[in-house]
Scaffold this motif. Structure first.
Motif, mmCIF file in Angstrom:
data_model
loop_
_atom_site.group_PDB
_atom_site.id
_atom_site.type_symbol
_atom_site.label_atom_id
_atom_site.label_comp_id
_atom_site.label_asym_id
_atom_site.label_seq_id
_atom_site.Cartn_x
_atom_site.Cartn_y
_atom_site.Cartn_z
ATOM 1 N N ALA A 64 0.839 -1.191 0.000
ATOM 2 C CA ALA A 64 0.000 0.000 0.000
ATOM 3 C C ALA A 64 0.874 1.241 0.000
ATOM 4 O O ALA A 64 1.911 1.285 0.676
ATOM 5 C CB ALA A 64 -0.908 0.014 1.228
ATOM 6 N N ASP A 65 0.485 2.243 -0.768
ATOM 7 C CA ASP A 65 1.212 3.510 -0.848
ATOM 8 C C ASP A 65 0.181 4.625 -0.674
ATOM 9 O O ASP A 65 -0.539 4.962 -1.612
ATOM 10 C CB ASP A 65 1.929 3.619 -2.196
ATOM 11 N N ASP A 66 0.090 5.160 0.540
ATOM 12 C CA ASP A 66 -0.991 6.082 0.886
ATOM 13 C C ASP A 66 -0.467 7.444 1.307
ATOM 14 O O ASP A 66 0.604 7.563 1.915
ATOM 15 C CB ASP A 66 -1.829 5.516 2.039
ATOM 16 N N LEU A 67 -1.254 8.473 1.013
ATOM 17 C CA LEU A 67 -0.998 9.834 1.473
ATOM 18 C C LEU A 67 -2.140 10.240 2.401
ATOM 19 O O LEU A 67 -3.284 10.339 1.959
ATOM 20 C CB LEU A 67 -0.901 10.807 0.293
ATOM 21 N N TRP A 68 -1.818 10.466 3.652
ATOM 22 C CA TRP A 68 -2.812 10.890 4.635
ATOM 23 C C TRP A 68 -2.434 12.268 5.156
ATOM 24 O O TRP A 68 -1.266 12.522 5.475
ATOM 25 C CB TRP A 68 -2.876 9.905 5.803
ATOM 26 N N THR A 69 -3.443 13.126 5.267
ATOM 27 C CA THR A 69 -3.221 14.480 5.774
ATOM 28 C C THR A 69 -3.953 14.659 7.092
ATOM 29 O O THR A 69 -5.156 14.380 7.191
ATOM 30 C CB THR A 69 -3.706 15.535 4.759
ATOM 31 N N PHE A 70 -3.221 15.116 8.095
ATOM 32 C CA PHE A 70 -3.769 15.373 9.420
ATOM 33 C C PHE A 70 -3.807 16.884 9.667
ATOM 34 O O PHE A 70 -2.941 17.613 9.169
ATOM 35 C CB PHE A 70 -2.922 14.704 10.507
ATOM 36 N N ARG A 71 -4.774 17.320 10.436
ATOM 37 C CA ARG A 71 -4.866 18.757 10.733
ATOM 38 C C ARG A 71 -5.092 18.984 12.223
ATOM 39 O O ARG A 71 -5.632 18.134 12.936
ATOM 40 C CB ARG A 71 -6.008 19.398 9.934
ATOM 41 N N ARG A 72 -4.704 20.178 12.663
ATOM 42 C CA ARG A 72 -4.872 20.571 14.068
ATOM 43 C C ARG A 72 -4.781 22.075 14.184
ATOM 44 O O ARG A 72 -4.021 22.720 13.456
ATOM 45 C CB ARG A 72 -3.782 19.928 14.934
ATOM 46 N N GLN A 73 -5.559 22.646 15.091
ATOM 47 C CA GLN A 73 -5.491 24.066 15.365
ATOM 48 C C GLN A 73 -4.268 24.358 16.231
ATOM 49 O O GLN A 73 -4.109 23.769 17.301
ATOM 50 C CB GLN A 73 -6.766 24.540 16.075
ATOM 51 N N ILE A 74 -3.410 25.268 15.776
ATOM 52 C CA ILE A 74 -2.224 25.633 16.547
ATOM 53 C C ILE A 74 -2.656 26.342 17.826
ATOM 54 O O ILE A 74 -3.474 27.252 17.804
ATOM 55 C CB ILE A 74 -1.304 26.546 15.719
ATOM 56 N N GLY A 75 -2.098 25.911 18.937
ATOM 57 C CA GLY A 75 -2.427 26.516 20.219
ATOM 58 C C GLY A 75 -3.653 25.922 20.879
ATOM 59 O O GLY A 75 -4.021 26.348 21.979
ATOM 60 N N SER A 76 -4.280 24.940 20.241
ATOM 61 C CA SER A 76 -5.463 24.312 20.832
ATOM 62 C C SER A 76 -5.078 23.509 22.066
ATOM 63 O O SER A 76 -3.989 22.934 22.137
ATOM 64 C CB SER A 76 -6.135 23.403 19.800
ATOM 65 N N SER A 77 -5.982 23.473 23.034
ATOM 66 C CA SER A 77 -5.738 22.667 24.231
ATOM 67 C C SER A 77 -5.828 21.172 23.934
ATOM 68 O O SER A 77 -5.348 20.355 24.709
ATOM 69 C CB SER A 77 -6.745 23.037 25.332
ATOM 70 N N ASP A 78 -6.453 20.821 22.811
ATOM 71 C CA ASP A 78 -6.540 19.420 22.387
ATOM 72 C C ASP A 78 -5.282 19.067 21.603
ATOM 73 O O ASP A 78 -5.040 19.629 20.522
ATOM 74 C CB ASP A 78 -7.782 19.216 21.517
ATOM 75 N N PRO A 79 -4.450 18.158 22.094
ATOM 76 C CA PRO A 79 -3.190 17.841 21.398
ATOM 77 C C PRO A 79 -3.357 16.926 20.205
ATOM 78 O O PRO A 79 -2.390 16.687 19.481
ATOM 79 C CB PRO A 79 -2.369 17.152 22.501
ATOM 80 N N ASN A 80 -4.545 16.381 19.991
ATOM 81 C CA ASN A 80 -4.750 15.362 18.960
ATOM 82 C C ASN A 80 -4.844 15.965 17.557
ATOM 83 O O ASN A 80 -5.417 17.033 17.359
ATOM 84 C CB ASN A 80 -6.018 14.562 19.251
ATOM 85 N N TRP A 81 -4.277 15.253 16.606
ATOM 86 C CA TRP A 81 -4.401 15.578 15.198
ATOM 87 C C TRP A 81 -5.495 14.690 14.605
ATOM 88 O O TRP A 81 -5.594 13.509 14.942
ATOM 89 C CB TRP A 81 -3.088 15.322 14.453
ATOM 90 N N LEU A 82 -6.327 15.244 13.729
ATOM 91 C CA LEU A 82 -7.421 14.507 13.114
ATOM 92 C C LEU A 82 -7.119 14.245 11.639
ATOM 93 O O LEU A 82 -6.531 15.087 10.960
ATOM 94 C CB LEU A 82 -8.739 15.282 13.227
ATOM 95 N N LEU A 83 -7.526 13.067 11.174
ATOM 96 C CA LEU A 83 -7.349 12.756 9.770
ATOM 97 C C LEU A 83 -8.266 13.641 8.930
ATOM 98 O O LEU A 83 -9.477 13.664 9.133
ATOM 99 C CB LEU A 83 -7.669 11.278 9.505
ATOM 100 N N ASP A 84 -7.669 14.347 7.978
ATOM 101 C CA ASP A 84 -8.420 15.271 7.130
ATOM 102 C C ASP A 84 -8.675 14.692 5.737
ATOM 103 O O ASP A 84 -9.753 14.843 5.172
ATOM 104 C CB ASP A 84 -7.659 16.595 7.022
ATOM 105 N N GLU A 85 -7.666 14.025 5.189
ATOM 106 C CA GLU A 85 -7.791 13.426 3.869
ATOM 107 C C GLU A 85 -6.998 12.127 3.818
ATOM 108 O O GLU A 85 -5.974 11.999 4.503
ATOM 109 C CB GLU A 85 -7.267 14.369 2.767
ATOM 110 N N ALA A 86 -7.460 11.190 3.010
ATOM 111 C CA ALA A 86 -6.744 9.926 2.813
ATOM 112 C C ALA A 86 -6.909 9.518 1.361
ATOM 113 O O ALA A 86 -8.026 9.447 0.848
ATOM 114 C CB ALA A 86 -7.292 8.840 3.736
ATOM 115 N N GLU A 87 -5.783 9.282 0.688
ATOM 116 C CA GLU A 87 -5.821 8.890 -0.717
ATOM 117 C C GLU A 87 -4.608 8.059 -1.050
ATOM 118 O O GLU A 87 -3.617 8.044 -0.306
ATOM 119 C CB GLU A 87 -5.870 10.138 -1.618
ATOM 120 N N ALA A 88 -4.694 7.354 -2.162
ATOM 121 C CA ALA A 88 -3.570 6.561 -2.626
ATOM 122 C C ALA A 88 -2.537 7.475 -3.259
ATOM 123 O O ALA A 88 -2.889 8.456 -3.946
ATOM 124 C CB ALA A 88 -4.035 5.521 -3.631
ATOM 125 N N ALA A 89 -1.252 7.189 -3.036
ATOM 126 C CA ALA A 89 -0.184 8.016 -3.592
ATOM 127 C C ALA A 89 -0.058 7.767 -5.096
ATOM 128 O O ALA A 89 -0.396 6.711 -5.600
ATOM 129 C CB ALA A 89 1.125 7.698 -2.897
#
Length: 224
Positions: free
Chosen positions: A199-224
């Motif tokens: 498998a060759d995948d490109l996943w993009t994670f996003r997060r608000q800078i300075g947020s009290s929540d340290p978690n990154w959320l999956l924003d996009e997922a596609e094959a490379a």
């Protein structure tokens, strides 16, 4: 109380105060160190993140690999990483990559098992809805997935984008996956348990800078 007693008590209090200071005022070696060095310490070091995807890793740093330890990124991501490190002093690329590899495994396994709760915790709204639609379509056909993530061969940061106060990091995963699709009766209708596919995948994670929540959320997922 006599004057002598008052002086004696004052001496005892002073002695106890010095003892407390000697214990509490020193580091014991168990306190948590800052994730990143202070600004003046960073200025004395090289301003660019250490590249571990070319040649040997510098002494004292872990070698690049699928484990996610150390900073692993492609050259095109260097400028974005500089900006992110400047905007978020708490960002740690090594920890991010450890979490990104764990998220890759958890999200895939949750999708294969139809575990919506886990997907809800790890994905943003659009990604979650896309996974749910695929799960519902699979269920309507009476199919189940008997997939296994054999291992992650490589995981590298390929792009970093900052927009206002939001950061987006794209990771390229190369992994071995054993994929089998079964019908309602459990009969294998596609795939193989003996031959793993690359498998060759490109996943993009996003997060608000300075947020009290340290978690990154999956924003996009596609094959490379």
């Amino acid at each position: 109380m006599t004057a002598f007693s008052i002086v004696l008590l004052a001496m005892i209090a002073a002695f106890l105060g010095m003892r407390l200071y000697s214990v509490l005022g020193k580091r014991t070696g168990h306190e948590q160190e800052p994730v990143l060095p202070r600004r003046d310490e960073r200025a004395a070091a090289s301003p660019a993140p250490v590249r571990l995807d070319e040649g040997e890793a510098p002494a004292g740093l872990p070698a690049a690999g699928a484990s996610g330890t150390g900073l692993v990124y492609e050259p095109a991501a260097e400028a974005g990483l500089r900006q992110l490190l400047a905007a978020d002093r708490h960002f740690d690329a090594g920890r991010f990559m450890e979490g990104a590899e764990a998220a890759y495994r958890m999200i895939l396994e949750a999708f294969w098992a139809g575990d919506r709760d886990t997907l809800r915790d790890l994905c943003d709204d659009d990604s979650y809805e896309g996974f749910v639609e695929a799960i519902e379509a699979r269920t309507a056909r009476g199919e189940t997935l008997d997939n296994r993530l054999i291992g992650i061969d490589s995981a590298k940061i390929t792009a970093v984008e900052l927009s206002r106060r939001e950061a987006r990091i794209t990771v390229r995963y190369q992994a071995d996956i054993s994929a089998v699709t079964r019908d309602a009766e459990g009969k294998m209708i596609a795939g193989s348990m003996s031959d793993a596919a690359q498998a060759d995948d490109l996943w993009t994670f996003r997060r608000q800078i300075g947020s009290s929540d340290p978690n990154w959320l999956l924003d996009e997922a596609e094959a490379a």
